[in-house]
Design a protein around this motif. Structure first.
Motif, PDB file in Angstrom:
ATOM      1  N   CYS A  13       0.836  -1.198   0.000  1.00 33.99           N
ATOM      2  CA  CYS A  13       0.000   0.000   0.000  1.00 33.99           C
ATOM      3  C   CYS A  13       0.867   1.243   0.000  1.00 33.99           C
ATOM      4  O   CYS A  13       2.047   1.188   0.290  1.00 33.99           O
ATOM      5  CB  CYS A  13      -0.944   0.010   1.197  1.00 33.99           C
ATOM      6  SG  CYS A  13      -0.119   0.145   2.798  1.00 33.99           S
ATOM      7  N   GLY A  15       0.704   5.373   1.408  1.00 34.09           N
ATOM      8  CA  GLY A  15       0.032   6.387   2.213  1.00 34.09           C
ATOM      9  C   GLY A  15      -1.179   5.892   2.968  1.00 34.09           C
ATOM     10  O   GLY A  15      -1.114   4.937   3.742  1.00 34.09           O
ATOM     11  N   THR A  16      -2.317   6.532   2.697  1.00 33.44           N
ATOM     12  CA  THR A  16      -3.545   6.200   3.413  1.00 33.44           C
ATOM     13  C   THR A  16      -4.156   4.875   2.954  1.00 33.44           C
ATOM     14  O   THR A  16      -5.138   4.422   3.538  1.00 33.44           O
ATOM     15  CB  THR A  16      -4.591   7.317   3.258  1.00 33.44           C
ATOM     16  OG1 THR A  16      -4.850   7.511   1.869  1.00 33.44           O
ATOM     17  CG2 THR A  16      -4.099   8.607   3.891  1.00 33.44           C
ATOM     18  N   ALA A  19      -5.180   2.110   5.511  1.00 32.90           N
ATOM     19  CA  ALA A  19      -6.439   1.949   6.258  1.00 32.90           C
ATOM     20  C   ALA A  19      -7.176   0.648   5.929  1.00 32.90           C
ATOM     21  O   ALA A  19      -7.514  -0.114   6.841  1.00 32.90           O
ATOM     22  CB  ALA A  19      -7.337   3.161   6.046  1.00 32.90           C
ATOM     23  N   TRP A  43       4.851  -0.683   2.875  1.00 33.79           N
ATOM     24  CA  TRP A  43       4.054   0.541   3.040  1.00 33.79           C
ATOM     25  C   TRP A  43       4.841   1.715   2.481  1.00 33.79           C
ATOM     26  O   TRP A  43       5.882   2.094   3.017  1.00 33.79           O
ATOM     27  CB  TRP A  43       3.744   0.735   4.523  1.00 33.79           C
ATOM     28  CG  TRP A  43       2.889   1.908   4.863  1.00 33.79           C
ATOM     29  CD1 TRP A  43       2.052   2.593   4.020  1.00 33.79           C
ATOM     30  CD2 TRP A  43       2.776   2.532   6.138  1.00 33.79           C
ATOM     31  NE1 TRP A  43       1.426   3.610   4.705  1.00 33.79           N
ATOM     32  CE2 TRP A  43       1.855   3.602   6.012  1.00 33.79           C
ATOM     33  CE3 TRP A  43       3.360   2.306   7.376  1.00 33.79           C
ATOM     34  CZ2 TRP A  43       1.510   4.421   7.062  1.00 33.79           C
ATOM     35  CZ3 TRP A  43       3.014   3.127   8.426  1.00 33.79           C
ATOM     36  CH2 TRP A  43       2.090   4.161   8.272  1.00 33.79           C
ATOM     37  N   LEU A  45       5.613   5.520   1.743  1.00 30.49           N
ATOM     38  CA  LEU A  45       5.379   6.818   2.377  1.00 30.49           C
ATOM     39  C   LEU A  45       6.357   7.838   1.812  1.00 30.49           C
ATOM     40  O   LEU A  45       7.404   7.474   1.274  1.00 30.49           O
ATOM     41  CB  LEU A  45       5.629   6.703   3.889  1.00 30.49           C
ATOM     42  CG  LEU A  45       4.774   5.707   4.632  1.00 30.49           C
ATOM     43  CD1 LEU A  45       5.520   5.163   5.824  1.00 30.49           C
ATOM     44  CD2 LEU A  45       3.510   6.386   5.072  1.00 30.49           C
ATOM     45  N   CYS A  51       5.051   7.338  10.883  1.00 36.86           N
ATOM     46  CA  CYS A  51       4.853   5.895  10.714  1.00 36.86           C
ATOM     47  C   CYS A  51       5.329   5.044  11.886  1.00 36.86           C
ATOM     48  O   CYS A  51       4.829   3.938  12.080  1.00 36.86           O
ATOM     49  CB  CYS A  51       5.498   5.414   9.427  1.00 36.86           C
ATOM     50  SG  CYS A  51       7.289   5.409   9.459  1.00 36.86           S
TER      51      CYS A  51
END
Length: 117
Positions: A13, A15-16, A19, A43, A45, A51
């Motif tokens: 994934c 950023g957001t 969720a 992840w 970013l 984080c």
């Protein structure tokens, strides 16, 4: 085509996009730990500003979180999640399930990497 048991799960994934994957991880749907099932989450970013606490909350013996930074502030892994996955490789592709949440280009690159493995 084949029915191989899933022993490893890859979660990717940006950023957001964390969720929905976090929701999946906190449910019992992935059955992590059952029959030795483990997961790795990449992840993406821009930097590590927020984080740390999230990684500490999520990571455990069944889940390894690998943050990948496009603009690292220290000596963190730099680049994009699809490049990190390509560098690390998929250890046992036929026994690996993949969940991707993020930009179309990243998802397409991850699909290509999985098909090549």
């Amino acid at each position: 085509k084949f029915d191989f048991p899933v022993s490893h799960i890859l979660l990717l994934c940006t950023g957001t996009g964390l969720a929905p994957l976090k929701s999946l991880l906190t449910s019992s749907e992935l059955s992590l730990g059952k029959n030795g099932r483990k997961a790795t989450m990449y992840w993406g970013l821009s930097n590590d500003k927020y984080c740390g606490p999230v990684i500490e909350e999520l990571e455990n013996e069944d889940l390894k979180v690998i943050p990948v930074f496009s603009n690292p502030m220290k000596n963190e892994r730099q680049g994009y999640v699809q490049n990190a996955l390509e560098e690390d490789g998929i250890k046992v592709p036929r026994n690996t399930a993949v969940f991707v949440v993020g930009q179309k280009g990243m998802a397409e690159a991850v699909k290509r990497i999985c098909e090549e493995e």
